[in-house]
Motif scaffolding. Structure first.
Motif, PDB file in Angstrom:
ATOM      1  N   THR A  12       0.841  -1.189   0.000  1.00  0.00           N
ATOM      2  CA  THR A  12       0.000   0.000   0.000  1.00  0.00           C
ATOM      3  C   THR A  12       0.874   1.235   0.000  1.00  0.00           C
ATOM      4  O   THR A  12       1.938   1.257   0.621  1.00  0.00           O
ATOM      5  CB  THR A  12      -0.921   0.009   1.236  1.00  0.00           C
ATOM      6  OG1 THR A  12      -1.815  -1.101   1.151  1.00  0.00           O
ATOM      7  CG2 THR A  12      -1.730   1.291   1.316  1.00  0.00           C
TER       8      THR A  12
ATOM      9  N   GLN B 294      -5.069   6.409  -0.594  1.00  0.00           N
ATOM     10  CA  GLN B 294      -4.048   5.379  -0.774  1.00  0.00           C
ATOM     11  C   GLN B 294      -4.254   4.658  -2.103  1.00  0.00           C
ATOM     12  O   GLN B 294      -5.356   4.647  -2.653  1.00  0.00           O
ATOM     13  CB  GLN B 294      -4.146   4.323   0.340  1.00  0.00           C
ATOM     14  CG  GLN B 294      -3.850   4.811   1.727  1.00  0.00           C
ATOM     15  CD  GLN B 294      -4.078   3.733   2.781  1.00  0.00           C
ATOM     16  OE1 GLN B 294      -4.832   2.770   2.578  1.00  0.00           O
ATOM     17  NE2 GLN B 294      -3.395   3.873   3.923  1.00  0.00           N
TER      18      GLN B 294
ATOM     19  N   LYS C  33      -9.149   6.712   1.842  1.00  0.00           N
ATOM     20  CA  LYS C  33      -7.922   6.694   2.646  1.00  0.00           C
ATOM     21  C   LYS C  33      -6.772   7.425   1.961  1.00  0.00           C
ATOM     22  O   LYS C  33      -5.683   7.526   2.526  1.00  0.00           O
ATOM     23  CB  LYS C  33      -7.504   5.254   2.936  1.00  0.00           C
ATOM     24  CG  LYS C  33      -8.482   4.485   3.809  1.00  0.00           C
ATOM     25  CD  LYS C  33      -7.972   3.083   4.076  1.00  0.00           C
ATOM     26  CE  LYS C  33      -8.933   2.313   4.970  1.00  0.00           C
ATOM     27  NZ  LYS C  33      -8.456   0.916   5.222  1.00  0.00           N
TER      28      LYS C  33
ATOM     29  N   SER D  22       0.612   5.234   0.883  1.00  0.00           N
ATOM     30  CA  SER D  22      -0.175   6.303   1.508  1.00  0.00           C
ATOM     31  C   SER D  22       0.317   7.648   0.999  1.00  0.00           C
ATOM     32  O   SER D  22       1.527   7.915   1.015  1.00  0.00           O
ATOM     33  CB  SER D  22      -0.047   6.237   3.032  1.00  0.00           C
ATOM     34  OG  SER D  22      -0.541   5.002   3.500  1.00  0.00           O
TER      35      SER D  22
END
Lengths: 121, 106
Positions: free
Chosen positions: A21, A79, A77, A23
């Motif tokens: 992931t 992301q 998010k 961010s």
């Protein structure tokens, strides 16, 4: 100042799926001016582009990895995430997430610090 | 998909030298070409985009030129901080990096 940061397991078993992931802070991934991308670098070797994704969800993949890779966005998010299936030792690398600027004619203007992923049993 | 080549693969130089690295694309990419500097343990850093535009904060001793299939990165007076590996990167929907040029101390 936009920053991106990779996260995920540092060790993945052969044949399993690698999941990472990225961010994003300081800016929104919901932007028509940028793409969001993954790049990798095997130890001691050069850079290999994996895939990038547009805010619409459209993706473009390295033909050599296309059958095993997918990238998705999580707008809530801020992301984006990478999945690479059926990994082997050849997928051992530092994985970077990065931003591509359309204004800069496809250049990567923001990079994460990278995360080392080792494929081993 | 396009292929990118770089020459030389390794370059030995001294502080103060003028250094030129060449990048070639297998088909025309207009000016959709970027250059990066990478030092061990660090992510690549964008130096030049659109073949010849210097990224903000990059010293003016770095310059880029070219269009179509042939491009160059020039460092006019090599500084100690410039010993690193340099990559070119082309874009035409798909993205390809060159294999890199390592600039080391002569």
């Amino acid at each position: 100042q936009v920053q991106v940061q990779e996260s995920g397991p540092g060790l993945v078993k052969p044949s399993q799926t690698l999941s990472l992931t990225c961010s994003v802070s300081g800016g929104s991934i919901n932007s028509a001016d940028h793409y969001w991308s993954w790049i990798r670098q095997p130890p001691g070797k050069g850079l290999e582009w994996i895939e990038y994704i547009f805010y619409s969800g459209t993706t473009y993949s390295n033909p050599s990895l296309k059958s095993r890779v997918s990238t998705s966005l999580d707008m809530s998010k801020n992301q984006f995430s990478l999945k690479l299936s059926s990994v082997t030792a050849a997928d051992t690398a530092i994985y970077y997430c990065a931003r591509i600027s359309r204004t800069f004619r496809g250049a990567f203007d923001v990079w994460g610090q990278g995360t080392m992923v080792t494929v081993s049993s | 998909d396009i292929q990118m080549t770089q020459s030389p693969s390794t370059l030995s130089a001294s502080v103060g030298d003028r250094v030129t690295i060449t990048c070639r694309a297998s088909q025309s990419i207009s000016n959709w070409l970027a250059w990066y500097q990478q030092k061990p343990g660090n992510a690549p850093k964008l130096l030049i985009y659109k073949a010849s535009t210097l990224e903000s904060g990059v010293p003016s001793r770095f310059s880029g030129s070219g269009s179509g299939t042939e491009f160059t990165l020039t460092i006019t007076s090599l500084q100690p901080d410039d010993f690193a590996t340099y990559y070119c990167q082309g874009y035409n929907t798909f993205i390809t990096f060159g294999p890199g040029t390592k600039v080391d101390i002569k």
